[in-house]
Design an enzyme around this catalytic site. Structure first.
Site, short mmCIF file in Angstrom:
data_model
loop_
_atom_site.label_atom_id
_atom_site.label_comp_id
_atom_site.label_asym_id
_atom_site.label_seq_id
_atom_site.Cartn_x
_atom_site.Cartn_y
_atom_site.Cartn_z
N TYR A 114 39.79 33.22 49.69
CA TYR A 114 40.16 33.55 48.38
C TYR A 114 40.13 32.33 47.31
CZ TYR A 114 42.41 35.76 44.21
OH TYR A 114 42.71 36.55 43.24
N HIS A 153 38.97 37.56 41.82
CA HIS A 153 39.22 38.55 40.81
C HIS A 153 38.77 38.04 39.54
CE1 HIS A 153 42.17 39.77 43.91
NE2 HIS A 153 41.89 41.02 43.52
#
Length: 214
Positions: A114, A153
């Site tokens: 991530y 994101h």
């Protein structure tokens, strides 16, 4: 951005990735010039990545305060100090101008990387610094050989960041509503680069779809 580390949002923020203020900017009421960022030896190459250490962690904190809409908590920076190759500062002619911080995610029955933060000061964009940081991440997962995907994101209106990641093979796989607070739009795209398909009941995802289309 990693919701687990976020503390608060700032109204100065516009884009969550590759966005910042001018060369000379104000942080918490004080003027901070680029000269305040940690210097590297003059014999260094034009652009270089360096480790995050206890000696320069404050440089990372100041950079994040400018580039991102959140104040990251102490646990974030403690984890970054233990991240090794997953956290890097970017130097341009001995000046800290960017940083990338990642963590390993083992949720959803997979091993994923991530990207928590990847940002560069605005005056130093389009110099290949963001690409150098992302290429470092891609090289890391390639050498490791045991990651299913890389994801992050991005605010839905941040077309520049979306286009940037798409050039490296990322795709929008999901949109999370109300992911952000106190900034508009609040929704975020999940961008993902798949490294190896998930296997369900001995069948790779994607292969099953092909079989159904026959």
């Amino acid at each position: 951005m990693d919701a687990g580390y976020r503390q608060k949002y700032s109204p100065r923020y516009r884009d969550p990735v590759l966005q910042t203020g001018a060369c000379l900017f104000a942080i918490q009421g004080h003027q901070l010039s680029h000269q305040k960022f940690l210097h590297r030896p003059v014999e260094m190459s034009k652009t270089e990545l360096g480790d995050v250490t206890p000696h320069n962690i404050k440089q990372l904190k100041r950079l994040n305060e400018v580039v991102f809409p959140v104040s990251y908590n102490d646990k974030f920076y403690k984890d970054v100090l233990e991240a090794g190759e997953l956290a890097k500062l970017a130097y341009y002619n001995d000046i800290v101008v960017g940083a990338v911080c990642c963590r390993i995610d083992t949720s959803e029955n997979s091993r994923r990387l991530y990207i928590m933060t990847l940002g560069c000061l605005y005056p130093y964009r389009r110099l290949g610094i963001g690409s150098k940081m992302l290429e470092h991440v891609l090289n890391y997962v390639q050498q490791d050989g045991n990651f299913d995907s890389i994801f992050l994101h991005v605010q839905v209106n941040n077309e520049g960041a979306i286009d940037f990641y798409k050039k490296f093979g990322f795709e929008i796989v999901e949109t999370k509503e109300h992911y952000y607070k106190r900034i508009e739009p609040t929704d975020a795209h999940v961008l993902q680069k798949t490294l190896r398909p998930k296997i369900t009941n001995g069948v790779k995802n994607g292969d099953e779809k092909k079989d159904n289309e026959k």
